[in-house]
Design a protein around this motif. Structure first.
Motif, PDB file in Angstrom:
ATOM      1  N   THR A 128      12.923  22.814  31.924  1.00 26.28           N
ATOM      2  CA  THR A 128      12.664  21.537  31.257  1.00 26.28           C
ATOM      3  C   THR A 128      11.490  20.794  31.880  1.00 26.28           C
ATOM      4  O   THR A 128      10.975  19.850  31.268  1.00 26.28           O
ATOM      5  CB  THR A 128      13.892  20.599  31.347  1.00 26.28           C
ATOM      6  OG1 THR A 128      14.118  20.298  32.731  1.00 26.28           O
ATOM      7  CG2 THR A 128      15.138  21.238  30.750  1.00 26.28           C
ATOM      8  N   GLY A 129      11.111  21.152  33.084  1.00 27.54           N
ATOM      9  CA  GLY A 129      10.044  20.429  33.791  1.00 27.54           C
ATOM     10  C   GLY A 129      10.491  19.066  34.290  1.00 27.54           C
ATOM     11  O   GLY A 129       9.702  18.293  34.819  1.00 27.54           O
ATOM     12  N   ILE A 130      11.768  18.754  34.128  1.00 24.72           N
ATOM     13  CA  ILE A 130      12.258  17.414  34.502  1.00 24.72           C
ATOM     14  C   ILE A 130      12.841  17.449  35.916  1.00 24.72           C
ATOM     15  O   ILE A 130      13.614  18.342  36.260  1.00 24.72           O
ATOM     16  CB  ILE A 130      13.361  16.939  33.526  1.00 24.72           C
ATOM     17  CG1 ILE A 130      12.884  16.974  32.072  1.00 24.72           C
ATOM     18  CG2 ILE A 130      13.873  15.561  33.906  1.00 24.72           C
ATOM     19  CD1 ILE A 130      11.850  15.970  31.713  1.00 24.72           C
ATOM     20  N   ASP A 131      12.479  16.452  36.683  1.00 22.15           N
ATOM     21  CA  ASP A 131      12.989  16.324  38.045  1.00 22.15           C
ATOM     22  C   ASP A 131      14.229  15.411  38.010  1.00 22.15           C
ATOM     23  O   ASP A 131      14.125  14.206  37.785  1.00 22.15           O
ATOM     24  CB  ASP A 131      11.875  15.710  38.910  1.00 22.15           C
ATOM     25  CG  ASP A 131      12.285  15.538  40.357  1.00 22.15           C
ATOM     26  OD1 ASP A 131      13.472  15.263  40.624  1.00 22.15           O
ATOM     27  OD2 ASP A 131      11.395  15.665  41.220  1.00 22.15           O
ATOM     28  N   LEU A 132      15.384  16.051  38.222  1.00 27.98           N
ATOM     29  CA  LEU A 132      16.656  15.322  38.080  1.00 27.98           C
ATOM     30  C   LEU A 132      16.759  14.116  39.004  1.00 27.98           C
ATOM     31  O   LEU A 132      17.278  13.059  38.620  1.00 27.98           O
ATOM     32  CB  LEU A 132      17.812  16.269  38.420  1.00 27.98           C
ATOM     33  CG  LEU A 132      18.557  16.894  37.265  1.00 27.98           C
ATOM     34  CD1 LEU A 132      19.735  17.703  37.763  1.00 27.98           C
ATOM     35  CD2 LEU A 132      19.040  15.793  36.331  1.00 27.98           C
ATOM     36  N   GLU A 133      16.311  14.302  40.243  1.00 28.96           N
ATOM     37  CA  GLU A 133      16.391  13.201  41.208  1.00 28.96           C
ATOM     38  C   GLU A 133      15.587  11.996  40.710  1.00 28.96           C
ATOM     39  O   GLU A 133      15.996  10.858  40.841  1.00 28.96           O
ATOM     40  CB  GLU A 133      15.856  13.654  42.569  1.00 28.96           C
ATOM     41  CG  GLU A 133      16.929  14.241  43.483  1.00 28.96           C
ATOM     42  CD  GLU A 133      18.017  13.212  43.832  1.00 28.96           C
ATOM     43  OE1 GLU A 133      17.707  12.019  43.979  1.00 28.96           O
ATOM     44  OE2 GLU A 133      19.189  13.624  43.925  1.00 28.96           O
ATOM     45  N   ARG A 134      14.433  12.309  40.137  1.00 24.43           N
ATOM     46  CA  ARG A 134      13.578  11.201  39.666  1.00 24.43           C
ATOM     47  C   ARG A 134      14.142  10.536  38.412  1.00 24.43           C
ATOM     48  O   ARG A 134      13.993   9.335  38.218  1.00 24.43           O
ATOM     49  CB  ARG A 134      12.159  11.692  39.438  1.00 24.43           C
ATOM     50  CG  ARG A 134      11.505  11.982  40.769  1.00 24.43           C
ATOM     51  CD  ARG A 134      10.057  12.322  40.642  1.00 24.43           C
ATOM     52  NE  ARG A 134       9.532  12.459  41.995  1.00 24.43           N
ATOM     53  CZ  ARG A 134       8.262  12.625  42.296  1.00 24.43           C
ATOM     54  NH1 ARG A 134       7.377  12.668  41.338  1.00 24.43           N
ATOM     55  NH2 ARG A 134       7.876  12.741  43.541  1.00 24.43           N
ATOM     56  N   VAL A 135      14.797  11.333  37.555  1.00 22.94           N
ATOM     57  CA  VAL A 135      15.475  10.711  36.410  1.00 22.94           C
ATOM     58  C   VAL A 135      16.556   9.776  36.927  1.00 22.94           C
ATOM     59  O   VAL A 135      16.712   8.638  36.477  1.00 22.94           O
ATOM     60  CB  VAL A 135      16.109  11.769  35.478  1.00 22.94           C
ATOM     61  CG1 VAL A 135      16.933  11.095  34.393  1.00 22.94           C
ATOM     62  CG2 VAL A 135      15.053  12.655  34.859  1.00 22.94           C
ATOM     63  N   SER A 136      17.291  10.266  37.902  1.00 25.12           N
ATOM     64  CA  SER A 136      18.375   9.458  38.438  1.00 25.12           C
ATOM     65  C   SER A 136      17.835   8.192  39.114  1.00 25.12           C
ATOM     66  O   SER A 136      18.460   7.134  39.043  1.00 25.12           O
ATOM     67  CB  SER A 136      19.192  10.296  39.423  1.00 25.12           C
ATOM     68  OG  SER A 136      20.551  10.137  39.136  1.00 25.12           O
ATOM     69  N   ALA A 137      16.658   8.320  39.724  1.00 27.27           N
ATOM     70  CA  ALA A 137      16.037   7.125  40.326  1.00 27.27           C
ATOM     71  C   ALA A 137      15.666   6.126  39.223  1.00 27.27           C
ATOM     72  O   ALA A 137      15.833   4.914  39.383  1.00 27.27           O
ATOM     73  CB  ALA A 137      14.805   7.525  41.130  1.00 27.27           C
ATOM     74  N   ALA A 138      15.196   6.649  38.073  1.00 25.66           N
ATOM     75  CA  ALA A 138      14.879   5.752  36.949  1.00 25.66           C
ATOM     76  C   ALA A 138      16.168   5.106  36.435  1.00 25.66           C
ATOM     77  O   ALA A 138      16.191   3.912  36.096  1.00 25.66           O
ATOM     78  CB  ALA A 138      14.183   6.528  35.836  1.00 25.66           C
ATOM     79  N   SER A 139      17.242   5.879  36.399  1.00 27.94           N
ATOM     80  CA  SER A 139      18.534   5.307  35.978  1.00 27.94           C
ATOM     81  C   SER A 139      18.978   4.213  36.944  1.00 27.94           C
ATOM     82  O   SER A 139      19.590   3.222  36.532  1.00 27.94           O
ATOM     83  CB  SER A 139      19.609   6.394  35.903  1.00 27.94           C
ATOM     84  OG  SER A 139      19.284   7.340  34.913  1.00 27.94           O
ATOM     85  N   ASP A 140      18.677   4.396  38.236  1.00 29.33           N
ATOM     86  CA  ASP A 140      19.011   3.341  39.216  1.00 29.33           C
ATOM     87  C   ASP A 140      18.298   2.036  38.858  1.00 29.33           C
ATOM     88  O   ASP A 140      18.886   0.955  38.926  1.00 29.33           O
ATOM     89  CB  ASP A 140      18.548   3.743  40.631  1.00 29.33           C
ATOM     90  CG  ASP A 140      19.410   4.837  41.248  1.00 29.33           C
ATOM     91  OD1 ASP A 140      20.505   5.095  40.725  1.00 29.33           O
ATOM     92  OD2 ASP A 140      18.969   5.428  42.266  1.00 29.33           O
ATOM     93  N   VAL A 141      17.024   2.177  38.475  1.00 24.97           N
ATOM     94  CA  VAL A 141      16.240   0.989  38.112  1.00 24.97           C
ATOM     95  C   VAL A 141      16.921   0.279  36.943  1.00 24.97           C
ATOM     96  O   VAL A 141      17.106  -0.938  36.934  1.00 24.97           O
ATOM     97  CB  VAL A 141      14.787   1.400  37.729  1.00 24.97           C
ATOM     98  CG1 VAL A 141      14.026   0.240  37.101  1.00 24.97           C
ATOM     99  CG2 VAL A 141      14.047   1.962  38.945  1.00 24.97           C
ATOM    100  N   LEU A 142      17.351   1.075  35.957  1.00 23.34           N
ATOM    101  CA  LEU A 142      17.987   0.483  34.779  1.00 23.34           C
ATOM    102  C   LEU A 142      19.365  -0.088  35.115  1.00 23.34           C
ATOM    103  O   LEU A 142      19.713  -1.186  34.677  1.00 23.34           O
ATOM    104  CB  LEU A 142      18.106   1.538  33.667  1.00 23.34           C
ATOM    105  CG  LEU A 142      18.676   1.004  32.365  1.00 23.34           C
ATOM    106  CD1 LEU A 142      17.797  -0.106  31.795  1.00 23.34           C
ATOM    107  CD2 LEU A 142      18.831   2.125  31.340  1.00 23.34           C
ATOM    108  N   ALA A 143      20.133   0.664  35.922  1.00 23.40           N
ATOM    109  CA  ALA A 143      21.479   0.189  36.274  1.00 23.40           C
ATOM    110  C   ALA A 143      21.389  -1.163  36.958  1.00 23.40           C
ATOM    111  O   ALA A 143      22.205  -2.055  36.707  1.00 23.40           O
ATOM    112  CB  ALA A 143      22.184   1.213  37.177  1.00 23.40           C
ATOM    113  N   SER A 144      20.385  -1.336  37.825  1.00 22.68           N
ATOM    114  CA  SER A 144      20.345  -2.643  38.462  1.00 22.68           C
ATOM    115  C   SER A 144      19.895  -3.724  37.507  1.00 22.68           C
ATOM    116  O   SER A 144      20.386  -4.843  37.599  1.00 22.68           O
ATOM    117  CB  SER A 144      19.594  -2.666  39.785  1.00 22.68           C
ATOM    118  OG  SER A 144      18.490  -2.139  39.877  1.00 22.68           O
TER     119      SER A 144
END
Ligand code: HMG
Ligand code: MG
Length: 313
Positions: free
Chosen positions: A271-287
Protein backbone atom coordinates in the motif's frame (compact mmCIF):
# COMPACT_ATOMS: atom_id res chain seq x y z
CA UNK A 1 -7.53 -15.48 2.82
CA UNK A 2 -4.96 -16.55 0.28
CA UNK A 3 -3.08 -14.56 -2.30
CA UNK A 4 -3.35 -17.34 -4.85
CA UNK A 5 -3.54 -16.08 -8.41
CA UNK A 6 -2.15 -12.64 -7.60
CA UNK A 7 1.33 -11.19 -7.75
CA UNK A 8 3.24 -11.67 -4.51
CA UNK A 9 3.02 -7.93 -3.79
CA UNK A 10 -0.02 -6.36 -5.42
CA UNK A 11 0.02 -2.58 -5.47
CA UNK A 12 -3.06 -1.20 -3.74
CA UNK A 13 -3.96 2.49 -3.60
CA UNK A 14 -5.57 3.73 -0.41
CA UNK A 15 -7.69 6.87 -0.73
CA UNK A 16 -7.72 8.59 2.64
CA UNK A 17 -11.17 10.11 3.15
CA UNK A 18 -10.84 10.94 6.86
CA UNK A 19 -10.63 14.72 6.47
CA UNK A 20 -13.85 14.73 4.40
CA UNK A 21 -16.02 11.71 5.24
CA UNK A 22 -14.47 11.52 8.70
CA UNK A 23 -15.25 15.05 9.70
CA UNK A 24 -18.46 15.89 7.83
CA UNK A 25 -20.59 14.16 10.43
CA UNK A 26 -19.03 15.73 13.52
CA UNK A 27 -21.54 17.85 15.42
CA UNK A 28 -19.15 20.16 17.25
CA UNK A 29 -17.28 22.63 15.05
CA UNK A 30 -13.68 21.58 14.47
CA UNK A 31 -11.22 24.45 14.14
CA UNK A 32 -9.76 24.87 10.66
CA UNK A 33 -6.24 24.66 12.07
CA UNK A 34 -6.98 21.20 13.51
CA UNK A 35 -8.17 20.02 10.08
CA UNK A 36 -5.04 21.44 8.48
CA UNK A 37 -2.83 19.72 11.08
CA UNK A 38 -4.65 16.42 10.42
CA UNK A 39 -4.16 16.67 6.64
CA UNK A 40 -0.52 17.72 7.06
CA UNK A 41 0.12 14.71 9.30
CA UNK A 42 -1.58 12.41 6.76
CA UNK A 43 0.61 13.88 4.01
CA UNK A 44 3.62 12.32 5.78
CA UNK A 45 2.15 8.81 5.71
CA UNK A 46 2.73 7.76 2.09
CA UNK A 47 -0.70 8.32 0.51
CA UNK A 48 -1.16 9.16 -3.16
CA UNK A 49 -4.69 10.41 -2.54
CA UNK A 50 -6.20 12.45 0.27
CA UNK A 51 -9.80 13.67 0.09
CA UNK A 52 -9.47 16.92 1.98
CA UNK A 53 -12.97 18.39 2.12
CA UNK A 54 -16.16 19.06 0.17
CA UNK A 55 -17.35 22.08 -1.79
CA UNK A 56 -20.97 21.40 -0.95
CA UNK A 57 -23.60 23.77 0.37
CA UNK A 58 -22.47 25.08 3.78
CA UNK A 59 -26.05 25.00 4.98
CA UNK A 60 -26.22 21.28 4.20
CA UNK A 61 -22.83 20.38 5.72
CA UNK A 62 -21.71 23.24 8.00
CA UNK A 63 -18.70 21.30 9.27
CA UNK A 64 -16.96 21.58 5.88
CA UNK A 65 -17.83 25.22 5.18
CA UNK A 66 -14.13 26.08 5.56
CA UNK A 67 -13.03 23.85 2.64
CA UNK A 68 -11.34 26.72 0.77
CA UNK A 69 -9.40 27.78 3.82
CA UNK A 70 -8.26 24.24 4.53
CA UNK A 71 -7.00 23.90 0.95
CA UNK A 72 -5.23 27.26 1.21
CA UNK A 73 -3.40 26.29 4.39
CA UNK A 74 -2.35 22.66 3.95
CA UNK A 75 1.25 21.88 3.00
CA UNK A 76 0.95 20.01 -0.29
CA UNK A 77 3.39 17.24 -0.78
CA UNK A 78 4.60 16.26 -4.26
CA UNK A 79 3.01 13.06 -5.49
CA UNK A 80 -0.12 13.43 -3.35
CA UNK A 81 -3.43 14.27 -5.02
CA UNK A 82 -5.57 16.48 -2.77
CA UNK A 83 -9.21 16.20 -3.81
CA UNK A 84 -12.70 17.28 -2.78
CA UNK A 85 -16.35 16.40 -3.26
CA UNK A 86 -18.25 18.57 -5.71
CA UNK A 87 -22.05 18.30 -6.11
CA UNK A 88 -22.63 20.87 -8.89
CA UNK A 89 -21.06 23.60 -11.03
CA UNK A 90 -20.89 26.02 -8.13
CA UNK A 91 -18.87 23.41 -6.23
CA UNK A 92 -16.54 23.00 -9.20
CA UNK A 93 -15.97 26.77 -9.37
CA UNK A 94 -14.97 26.77 -5.72
CA UNK A 95 -12.82 23.65 -6.11
CA UNK A 96 -10.91 25.12 -9.07
CA UNK A 97 -10.32 28.32 -7.16
CA UNK A 98 -8.83 26.23 -4.36
CA UNK A 99 -6.51 24.42 -6.81
CA UNK A 100 -7.70 20.91 -6.01
CA UNK A 101 -5.98 17.99 -7.74
CA UNK A 102 -9.15 15.97 -8.20
CA UNK A 103 -12.87 16.08 -7.64
CA UNK A 104 -15.53 13.53 -6.83
CA UNK A 105 -19.12 13.82 -7.96
CA UNK A 106 -21.54 11.74 -5.92
CA UNK A 107 -24.85 10.07 -6.47
CA UNK A 108 -26.53 6.91 -5.20
CA UNK A 109 -28.23 3.69 -6.18
CA UNK A 110 -31.22 4.57 -3.98
CA UNK A 111 -33.61 7.33 -5.05
CA UNK A 112 -34.67 8.11 -1.48
CA UNK A 113 -31.15 8.47 -0.16
CA UNK A 114 -30.12 10.62 -3.11
CA UNK A 115 -33.05 12.96 -2.57
CA UNK A 116 -32.20 13.31 1.14
CA UNK A 117 -28.48 13.76 0.48
CA UNK A 118 -28.34 16.05 -2.54
CA UNK A 119 -31.97 16.97 -3.13
CA UNK A 120 -32.12 15.33 -6.54
CA UNK A 121 -33.28 12.15 -8.21
CA UNK A 122 -30.55 9.94 -9.61
CA UNK A 123 -31.29 11.14 -13.15
CA UNK A 124 -31.26 14.81 -12.05
CA UNK A 125 -27.92 14.33 -10.33
CA UNK A 126 -26.38 12.83 -13.47
CA UNK A 127 -27.71 15.83 -15.43
CA UNK A 128 -26.05 18.12 -12.90
CA UNK A 129 -22.73 16.35 -13.36
CA UNK A 130 -22.91 16.51 -17.16
CA UNK A 131 -21.27 19.96 -17.40
CA UNK A 132 -19.08 19.39 -14.31
CA UNK A 133 -17.12 16.28 -15.35
CA UNK A 134 -15.88 17.42 -18.79
CA UNK A 135 -14.96 20.84 -17.47
CA UNK A 136 -13.00 19.30 -14.59
CA UNK A 137 -11.22 17.00 -17.01
CA UNK A 138 -10.36 19.89 -19.34
CA UNK A 139 -8.77 21.53 -16.30
CA UNK A 140 -6.63 18.42 -15.87
CA UNK A 141 -8.38 17.10 -12.77
CA UNK A 142 -8.84 13.44 -11.89
CA UNK A 143 -12.58 12.76 -11.58
CA UNK A 144 -14.18 10.13 -9.42
CA UNK A 145 -17.83 9.21 -9.22
CA UNK A 146 -19.27 7.83 -6.01
CA UNK A 147 -22.24 5.49 -5.97
CA UNK A 148 -23.63 5.49 -2.44
CA UNK A 149 -26.02 2.96 -0.90
CA UNK A 150 -24.64 0.31 -3.25
CA UNK A 151 -25.68 -2.53 -0.90
CA UNK A 152 -28.12 -1.16 1.66
CA UNK A 153 -30.07 2.06 1.98
CA UNK A 154 -31.20 3.45 5.33
CA UNK A 155 -34.61 4.20 3.77
CA UNK A 156 -35.16 1.54 1.09
CA UNK A 157 -33.35 -1.49 2.55
CA UNK A 158 -31.44 -3.91 0.33
CA UNK A 159 -30.37 -2.47 -3.03
CA UNK A 160 -30.21 -4.81 -6.00
CA UNK A 161 -26.81 -5.08 -7.74
CA UNK A 162 -28.41 -4.29 -11.11
CA UNK A 163 -29.56 -0.90 -9.78
CA UNK A 164 -25.94 -0.14 -8.87
CA UNK A 165 -24.65 -1.21 -12.26
CA UNK A 166 -27.25 0.98 -13.92
CA UNK A 167 -25.93 4.08 -12.11
CA UNK A 168 -22.34 3.03 -12.79
CA UNK A 169 -23.09 2.88 -16.53
CA UNK A 170 -24.53 6.38 -16.44
CA UNK A 171 -21.42 7.70 -14.69
CA UNK A 172 -19.20 5.93 -17.21
CA UNK A 173 -21.04 7.74 -20.01
CA UNK A 174 -19.80 10.96 -18.39
CA UNK A 175 -16.28 9.50 -18.58
CA UNK A 176 -15.35 9.67 -14.90
CA UNK A 177 -11.91 8.17 -14.29
CA UNK A 178 -12.85 5.97 -11.35
CA UNK A 179 -16.00 4.83 -9.60
CA UNK A 180 -16.11 4.35 -5.85
CA UNK A 181 -18.77 1.94 -4.68
CA UNK A 182 -20.08 2.98 -1.28
CA UNK A 183 -21.45 0.82 1.49
CA UNK A 184 -22.76 4.01 3.05
CA UNK A 185 -24.29 2.46 6.16
CA UNK A 186 -21.69 -0.27 6.58
CA UNK A 187 -24.14 -3.14 6.47
CA UNK A 188 -22.73 -5.23 3.60
CA UNK A 189 -21.18 -8.66 4.10
CA UNK A 190 -18.63 -10.38 1.85
CA UNK A 191 -21.24 -12.50 0.04
CA UNK A 192 -23.03 -9.32 -1.03
CA UNK A 193 -19.75 -7.78 -2.16
CA UNK A 194 -19.11 -10.87 -4.27
CA UNK A 195 -22.61 -10.74 -5.77
CA UNK A 196 -22.21 -7.09 -6.75
CA UNK A 197 -18.74 -7.61 -8.22
CA UNK A 198 -20.07 -10.54 -10.32
CA UNK A 199 -22.23 -8.04 -12.18
CA UNK A 200 -20.13 -4.89 -11.87
CA UNK A 201 -16.95 -6.29 -13.37
CA UNK A 202 -18.85 -7.02 -16.57
CA UNK A 203 -19.64 -3.29 -16.82
CA UNK A 204 -16.18 -1.81 -16.25
CA UNK A 205 -12.59 -2.93 -15.80
CA UNK A 206 -11.50 -3.61 -12.23
CA UNK A 207 -8.81 -0.86 -12.48
CA UNK A 208 -11.57 1.75 -12.52
CA UNK A 209 -13.33 0.44 -9.41
CA UNK A 210 -12.71 1.61 -5.85
CA UNK A 211 -14.53 0.26 -2.81
CA UNK A 212 -15.68 2.48 0.04
CA UNK A 213 -16.72 0.51 3.10
CA UNK A 214 -18.16 1.95 6.26
CA UNK A 215 -17.64 -0.28 9.26
CA UNK A 216 -20.86 0.01 11.23
CA UNK A 217 -21.25 -3.74 11.77
CA UNK A 218 -17.53 -4.57 11.80
CA UNK A 219 -17.41 -6.13 8.34
CA UNK A 220 -15.38 -3.39 6.62
CA UNK A 221 -12.08 -5.28 6.57
CA UNK A 222 -13.70 -8.59 5.56
CA UNK A 223 -15.50 -6.82 2.71
CA UNK A 224 -12.31 -5.14 1.54
CA UNK A 225 -10.40 -8.43 1.59
CA UNK A 226 -13.19 -10.03 -0.42
CA UNK A 227 -12.97 -7.26 -3.04
CA UNK A 228 -9.17 -7.47 -3.01
CA UNK A 229 -9.40 -11.18 -3.77
CA UNK A 230 -11.56 -10.25 -6.75
CA UNK A 231 -8.81 -7.97 -8.09
CA UNK A 232 -9.93 -4.59 -6.77
CA UNK A 233 -6.92 -2.45 -5.92
CA UNK A 234 -8.33 0.90 -4.74
CA UNK A 235 -9.89 1.28 -1.29
CA UNK A 236 -11.18 4.27 0.66
CA UNK A 237 -10.67 4.49 4.40
CA UNK A 238 -10.42 6.97 7.27
CA UNK A 239 -7.56 7.28 9.71
CA UNK A 240 -8.87 6.22 13.11
CA UNK A 241 -12.13 4.99 11.57
CA UNK A 242 -13.90 8.35 11.78
CA UNK A 243 -16.78 9.11 9.45
CA UNK A 244 -20.41 8.86 8.52
CA UNK A 245 -22.91 10.70 6.42
CA UNK A 246 -25.27 13.23 8.03
CA UNK A 247 -28.03 12.09 5.64
CA UNK A 248 -27.57 8.34 6.30
CA UNK A 249 -28.97 7.59 9.74
CA UNK A 250 -27.12 4.75 11.46
CA UNK A 251 -23.94 5.11 9.43
CA UNK A 252 -20.77 4.75 11.47
CA UNK A 253 -17.23 5.59 10.38
CA UNK A 254 -15.33 4.33 7.39
CA UNK A 255 -13.19 1.27 7.83
CA UNK A 256 -10.12 2.51 9.74
CA UNK A 257 -7.07 3.02 7.53
CA UNK A 258 -4.94 1.33 10.20
CA UNK A 259 -7.14 -1.81 10.14
CA UNK A 260 -7.37 -1.90 6.35
CA UNK A 261 -3.66 -1.39 5.73
CA UNK A 262 -2.78 -4.03 8.30
CA UNK A 263 -5.09 -6.61 6.75
CA UNK A 264 -4.16 -5.86 3.14
CA UNK A 265 -0.44 -5.83 3.86
CA UNK A 266 -0.70 -9.18 5.63
CA UNK A 267 -2.58 -10.52 2.59
CA UNK A 268 0.11 -9.68 0.05
CA UNK A 269 -0.72 -6.09 -0.88
CA UNK A 270 1.72 -3.25 -0.97
CA UNK A 271 0.00 0.00 0.00
CA UNK A 272 2.97 2.33 0.47
CA UNK A 273 1.31 3.52 3.68
CA UNK A 274 3.29 3.90 6.88
CA UNK A 275 1.02 2.62 9.65
CA UNK A 276 2.86 4.43 12.43
CA UNK A 277 2.47 7.72 10.62
CA UNK A 278 -1.23 7.13 9.97
CA UNK A 279 -1.63 6.44 13.64
CA UNK A 280 0.27 9.64 14.44
CA UNK A 281 -2.20 11.52 12.20
CA UNK A 282 -5.05 9.83 14.08
CA UNK A 283 -3.47 11.07 17.32
CA UNK A 284 -3.66 14.62 15.97
CA UNK A 285 -7.34 14.13 15.18
CA UNK A 286 -8.14 12.33 18.45
CA UNK A 287 -6.82 15.24 20.42
CA UNK A 288 -8.80 17.72 18.32
CA UNK A 289 -11.97 15.66 18.86
CA UNK A 290 -11.16 14.93 22.50
CA UNK A 291 -12.11 11.28 22.25
CA UNK A 292 -10.52 7.96 21.34
CA UNK A 293 -10.80 6.76 17.76
CA UNK A 294 -12.09 3.35 16.72
CA UNK A 295 -9.48 1.04 15.23
CA UNK A 296 -8.49 -2.41 16.43
CA UNK A 297 -5.00 -2.11 14.97
CA UNK A 298 -4.54 1.30 16.56
CA UNK A 299 -5.37 -0.27 19.90
CA UNK A 300 -3.02 -3.17 19.23
CA UNK A 301 -0.27 -0.69 18.43
CA UNK A 302 -0.81 0.81 21.86
CA UNK A 303 -2.66 3.97 20.96
CA UNK A 304 -6.03 3.36 22.60
CA UNK A 305 -6.82 6.84 23.86
CA UNK A 306 -7.08 10.38 22.67
CA UNK A 307 -3.77 11.99 23.51
CA UNK A 308 -4.93 13.36 26.82
CA UNK A 309 -2.41 15.50 28.69
CA UNK A 310 0.15 13.43 30.64
CA UNK A 311 -0.78 13.20 34.33
CA UNK A 312 1.38 15.48 36.44
CA UNK A 313 3.89 13.71 38.63
P1 HMG B 1 -30.27 22.52 -2.83
O1 HMG B 1 -30.76 23.19 -1.58
O2 HMG B 1 -31.24 21.71 -3.60
O3 HMG B 1 -29.51 23.48 -3.84
O4 HMG B 1 -29.03 21.61 -2.39
P2 HMG B 1 -29.71 24.93 -4.34
O5 HMG B 1 -29.05 24.99 -5.67
O6 HMG B 1 -31.14 25.35 -4.21
O7 HMG B 1 -28.83 25.80 -3.32
C1 HMG B 1 -29.18 26.06 -1.98
C2 HMG B 1 -28.17 27.03 -1.39
O8 HMG B 1 -26.89 26.40 -1.34
C3 HMG B 1 -27.99 28.29 -2.20
O9 HMG B 1 -27.59 29.31 -1.31
C4 HMG B 1 -26.83 27.95 -3.09
O10 HMG B 1 -26.12 29.06 -3.55
C5 HMG B 1 -25.96 27.14 -2.14
P3 HMG B 1 -28.65 30.44 -0.83
O11 HMG B 1 -29.11 31.09 -2.09
O12 HMG B 1 -29.74 29.68 -0.11
O13 HMG B 1 -27.83 31.31 0.07
N1 HMG B 1 -25.11 26.17 -2.83
C6 HMG B 1 -23.79 26.07 -2.62
N2 HMG B 1 -22.95 26.74 -1.82
C7 HMG B 1 -21.66 26.38 -1.86
N3 HMG B 1 -21.19 25.38 -2.63
C8 HMG B 1 -21.99 24.69 -3.43
C9 HMG B 1 -23.37 25.04 -3.46
N4 HMG B 1 -24.42 24.55 -4.13
C10 HMG B 1 -25.48 25.27 -3.75
N5 HMG B 1 -21.52 23.71 -4.18
C11 HMG B 1 -26.94 20.56 -2.86
C12 HMG B 1 -28.36 20.80 -3.34
C13 HMG B 1 -26.35 19.46 -3.72
C14 HMG B 1 -26.14 21.84 -3.02
C15 HMG B 1 -26.98 20.14 -1.36
O14 HMG B 1 -27.93 19.12 -1.23
C16 HMG B 1 -25.66 19.65 -0.84
O15 HMG B 1 -24.72 20.43 -0.77
N6 HMG B 1 -25.61 18.38 -0.41
C17 HMG B 1 -24.36 17.78 0.06
C18 HMG B 1 -24.65 16.70 1.06
C19 HMG B 1 -23.36 16.04 1.48
O16 HMG B 1 -22.29 16.62 1.37
N7 HMG B 1 -23.47 14.80 1.97
C20 HMG B 1 -22.33 14.06 2.43
C21 HMG B 1 -21.41 13.64 1.34
S1 HMG B 1 -21.95 12.19 0.46
C22 HMG B 1 -21.34 10.87 1.39
O17 HMG B 1 -20.90 11.07 2.50
C23 HMG B 1 -21.30 9.50 0.81
C24 HMG B 1 -19.89 9.07 0.38
O18 HMG B 1 -19.00 9.11 1.48
C25 HMG B 1 -19.91 7.65 -0.19
C26 HMG B 1 -20.64 6.65 0.72
O19 HMG B 1 -20.30 6.54 1.91
O20 HMG B 1 -21.54 6.01 0.20
C27 HMG B 1 -19.32 9.99 -0.71
MG1 MG C 1 -18.81 7.57 2.99
Amino acid sequence: MTTEGRDPMTAVRIVEVGPRDGLQNEREPIPTEAKVAFVDALSEAGYQDIEVSAFVSPSWVPQLADAAEVFARIRRRDGVRYSALVPNEKGLDRALEASVGGIAVFTAASETFNRKNINASIAESIDRFAPVVPRAKREGLFVRGYVSTAFWCPYEGRIEPRAVVDVVRRLLELDVDEISIGDTIGKAVPGEVDDLLDLLLDALPQERVAMHFHDTYGTGVANALCAYERGIAVFDSSAGGVGGCPYAPGAAGNVATEDLVWALSRSGASTGIDLERVSAASDVLASALGRPLRSRVREALGRPRASAPEPRS
